[in-house]
Design a protein around this motif. Structure first.
Motif, PDB file in Angstrom:
ATOM      1  N   ILE A 175       0.836  -1.201   0.000  1.00  9.23           N
ATOM      2  CA  ILE A 175       0.000   0.000   0.000  1.00  9.23           C
ATOM      3  C   ILE A 175       0.871   1.252   0.000  1.00  9.23           C
ATOM      4  O   ILE A 175       0.657   2.173  -0.784  1.00  9.23           O
ATOM      5  N   LEU A 176       1.866   1.283   0.876  1.00  4.76           N
ATOM      6  CA  LEU A 176       2.740   2.455   0.953  1.00  4.76           C
ATOM      7  C   LEU A 176       3.510   2.649  -0.351  1.00  4.76           C
ATOM      8  O   LEU A 176       3.698   3.773  -0.807  1.00  4.76           O
ATOM      9  N   TYR A 177       3.939   1.556  -0.962  1.00  2.00           N
ATOM     10  CA  TYR A 177       4.669   1.651  -2.226  1.00  2.00           C
ATOM     11  C   TYR A 177       3.758   2.199  -3.332  1.00  2.00           C
ATOM     12  O   TYR A 177       4.127   3.128  -4.048  1.00  2.00           O
ATOM     13  N   LEU A 178       2.573   1.620  -3.465  1.00  2.31           N
ATOM     14  CA  LEU A 178       1.683   2.034  -4.540  1.00  2.31           C
ATOM     15  C   LEU A 178       1.155   3.454  -4.367  1.00  2.31           C
ATOM     16  O   LEU A 178       1.026   4.196  -5.338  1.00  2.31           O
ATOM     17  N   LYS A 179       0.856   3.846  -3.145  1.00  2.00           N
ATOM     18  CA  LYS A 179       0.365   5.203  -2.909  1.00  2.00           C
ATOM     19  C   LYS A 179       1.477   6.227  -3.114  1.00  2.00           C
ATOM     20  O   LYS A 179       1.228   7.327  -3.556  1.00  2.00           O
ATOM     21  N   GLY A 180       2.701   5.874  -2.762  1.00  2.00           N
ATOM     22  CA  GLY A 180       3.825   6.771  -2.999  1.00  2.00           C
ATOM     23  C   GLY A 180       3.786   8.054  -2.197  1.00  2.00           C
ATOM     24  O   GLY A 180       4.372   9.049  -2.602  1.00  2.00           O
ATOM     25  N   ARG A 181       3.089   8.066  -1.080  1.00  2.00           N
ATOM     26  CA  ARG A 181       2.998   9.256  -0.233  1.00  2.00           C
ATOM     27  C   ARG A 181       2.842   8.795   1.209  1.00  2.00           C
ATOM     28  O   ARG A 181       2.550   7.642   1.475  1.00  2.00           O
ATOM     29  N   SER A 182       3.011   9.724   2.140  1.00  2.00           N
ATOM     30  CA  SER A 182       2.831   9.366   3.544  1.00  2.00           C
ATOM     31  C   SER A 182       1.346   9.205   3.838  1.00  2.00           C
ATOM     32  O   SER A 182       0.506   9.888   3.243  1.00  2.00           O
ATOM     33  N   MET A 183       1.046   8.270   4.751  1.00  2.00           N
ATOM     34  CA  MET A 183      -0.338   7.946   5.058  1.00  2.00           C
ATOM     35  C   MET A 183      -0.527   7.807   6.559  1.00  2.00           C
ATOM     36  O   MET A 183       0.398   7.418   7.271  1.00  2.00           O
ATOM     37  N   THR A 184      -1.732   8.079   7.018  1.00  2.00           N
ATOM     38  CA  THR A 184      -2.058   7.936   8.440  1.00  2.00           C
ATOM     39  C   THR A 184      -2.452   6.487   8.734  1.00  2.00           C
ATOM     40  O   THR A 184      -2.755   5.710   7.816  1.00  2.00           O
ATOM     41  N   LEU A 185      -2.488   6.154  10.027  1.00  2.00           N
ATOM     42  CA  LEU A 185      -2.950   4.831  10.433  1.00  2.00           C
ATOM     43  C   LEU A 185      -4.379   4.587   9.948  1.00  2.00           C
ATOM     44  O   LEU A 185      -4.718   3.487   9.507  1.00  2.00           O
ATOM     45  N   GLY A 186      -5.217   5.617  10.045  1.00  2.00           N
ATOM     46  CA  GLY A 186      -6.605   5.492   9.609  1.00  2.00           C
ATOM     47  C   GLY A 186      -6.720   5.160   8.124  1.00  2.00           C
ATOM     48  O   GLY A 186      -7.519   4.309   7.727  1.00  2.00           O
ATOM     49  N   GLU A 187      -5.919   5.839   7.293  1.00  2.00           N
ATOM     50  CA  GLU A 187      -5.942   5.557   5.854  1.00  2.00           C
ATOM     51  C   GLU A 187      -5.480   4.129   5.575  1.00  2.00           C
ATOM     52  O   GLU A 187      -6.090   3.420   4.777  1.00  2.00           O
ATOM     53  N   LEU A 188      -4.413   3.721   6.236  1.00  2.00           N
ATOM     54  CA  LEU A 188      -3.889   2.366   6.047  1.00  2.00           C
ATOM     55  C   LEU A 188      -4.891   1.324   6.527  1.00  2.00           C
ATOM     56  O   LEU A 188      -5.059   0.275   5.891  1.00  2.00           O
ATOM     57  N   ALA A 189      -5.566   1.594   7.642  1.00  2.00           N
ATOM     58  CA  ALA A 189      -6.565   0.660   8.168  1.00  2.00           C
ATOM     59  C   ALA A 189      -7.730   0.519   7.194  1.00  2.00           C
ATOM     60  O   ALA A 189      -8.204  -0.590   6.932  1.00  2.00           O
ATOM     61  N   GLU A 190      -8.177   1.640   6.641  1.00  2.00           N
ATOM     62  CA  GLU A 190      -9.298   1.606   5.700  1.00  2.00           C
ATOM     63  C   GLU A 190      -8.954   0.804   4.451  1.00  2.00           C
ATOM     64  O   GLU A 190      -9.729  -0.041   4.004  1.00  2.00           O
ATOM     65  N   ILE A 191      -7.787   1.052   3.879  1.00  2.00           N
ATOM     66  CA  ILE A 191      -7.395   0.369   2.643  1.00  2.00           C
ATOM     67  C   ILE A 191      -7.129  -1.111   2.884  1.00  2.00           C
ATOM     68  O   ILE A 191      -7.526  -1.960   2.091  1.00  2.00           O
ATOM     69  N   SER A 192      -6.466  -1.441   4.002  1.00  2.00           N
ATOM     70  CA  SER A 192      -6.124  -2.842   4.273  1.00  2.00           C
ATOM     71  C   SER A 192      -7.285  -3.631   4.862  1.00  2.00           C
ATOM     72  O   SER A 192      -7.262  -4.855   4.877  1.00  2.00           O
ATOM     73  N   GLY A 193      -8.294  -2.926   5.373  1.00  2.00           N
ATOM     74  CA  GLY A 193      -9.465  -3.601   5.910  1.00  2.00           C
ATOM     75  C   GLY A 193      -9.246  -4.227   7.279  1.00  2.00           C
ATOM     76  O   GLY A 193      -9.906  -5.209   7.619  1.00  2.00           O
ATOM     77  N   VAL A 194      -8.305  -3.675   8.055  1.00  2.00           N
ATOM     78  CA  VAL A 194      -8.056  -4.173   9.409  1.00  2.00           C
ATOM     79  C   VAL A 194      -8.093  -3.007  10.390  1.00  2.00           C
ATOM     80  O   VAL A 194      -8.067  -1.844   9.990  1.00  2.00           O
ATOM     81  N   ALA A 195      -8.150  -3.334  11.682  1.00  2.00           N
ATOM     82  CA  ALA A 195      -8.229  -2.319  12.725  1.00  2.00           C
ATOM     83  C   ALA A 195      -6.939  -1.505  12.805  1.00  2.00           C
ATOM     84  O   ALA A 195      -5.849  -1.995  12.470  1.00  2.00           O
ATOM     85  N   ARG A 196      -7.073  -0.263  13.297  1.00  2.00           N
ATOM     86  CA  ARG A 196      -5.910   0.629  13.440  1.00  2.00           C
ATOM     87  C   ARG A 196      -4.832   0.001  14.324  1.00  2.00           C
ATOM     88  O   ARG A 196      -3.647   0.150  14.042  1.00  2.00           O
TER      89      ARG A 196
END
Length: 189
Positions: free
Chosen positions: A27-48
């Protein structure tokens, strides 16, 4: 019980086979930008909390490997970046004058072969608009308006193939699919 009475076996999607740290890395590689825990949780479908533990695992893994990449935390945001001191090496190796983010966007287009600009922006974030302008200005991609719709189709240009010495048939999808025609692409959009 014989095999004929059981329902069809459904294979898990490839992403389900990856560990959470590996999915976060992708996810971090494909997005190519810094991300919050909330954004990562939403995209990965798991809890923060799970994302936070996955990032800690991933950061520890990178810290113990001799690699050019690292997971960097800046405030409440996380990103996958080159380690400090490698910028000059990368600039010397790049055959073109493109930012790393634009190269990642170009790689995404190359992997998809043809993608709607709106889908690319969804994958790469709103910064993709600037990357697309940069790639168009240097003639690495071509853009054509959809016949029905408001977005554009993005494809690789001949200059891309000459510069990166990649033949079209080398960019094959991982699963076998029949080749799509222009009409198929327009109908799918």
């Amino acid at each position: 019980m014989d095999d004929t009475t059981q329902g069809p076996q459904v294979a898990a999607p490839p992403s389900a086979e990856l560990s959470l740290p590996a999915r976060l890395e992708a996810i971090l590689y494909l997005k190519g930008r810094s991300m919050t825990l909330g954004e990562l949780a939403e995209i990965s479908g798991v809890a923060r909390d799970a994302v936070e533990m996955g990032l800690i695992t991933l950061m520890a893994d990178y810290a113990h490997r001799d690699t050019a990449l690292e997971i960097r935390q800046e405030g409440q945001r996380y990103s996958l970046q080159l380690r400090d001191g490698l910028g000059e090496l990368v600039q010397n190796l790049l055959p073109v004058d493109l930012s790393t983010a634009a190269l990642r966007t170009l790689a995404t287009i190359a992997l998809k072969k043809r993608i709607l600009q709106s889908d690319l922006v969804e994958l790469r974030g709103s910064g993709a608009y600037d990357h697309i302008k940069e790639l168009l200005a240097q003639n690495f991609i071509e853009r054509k308006r959809q016949s029905e719709g408001r977005s554009y189709w993005l494809t690789l240009s001949e200059k891309f193939h000459r510069t990166f010495a990649i033949k079209t048939d080398e960019l094959k999808p991982k699963r076998s699919e029949p080749a799509a025609t222009d009409d198929d692409w327009e109908q799918a959009a």
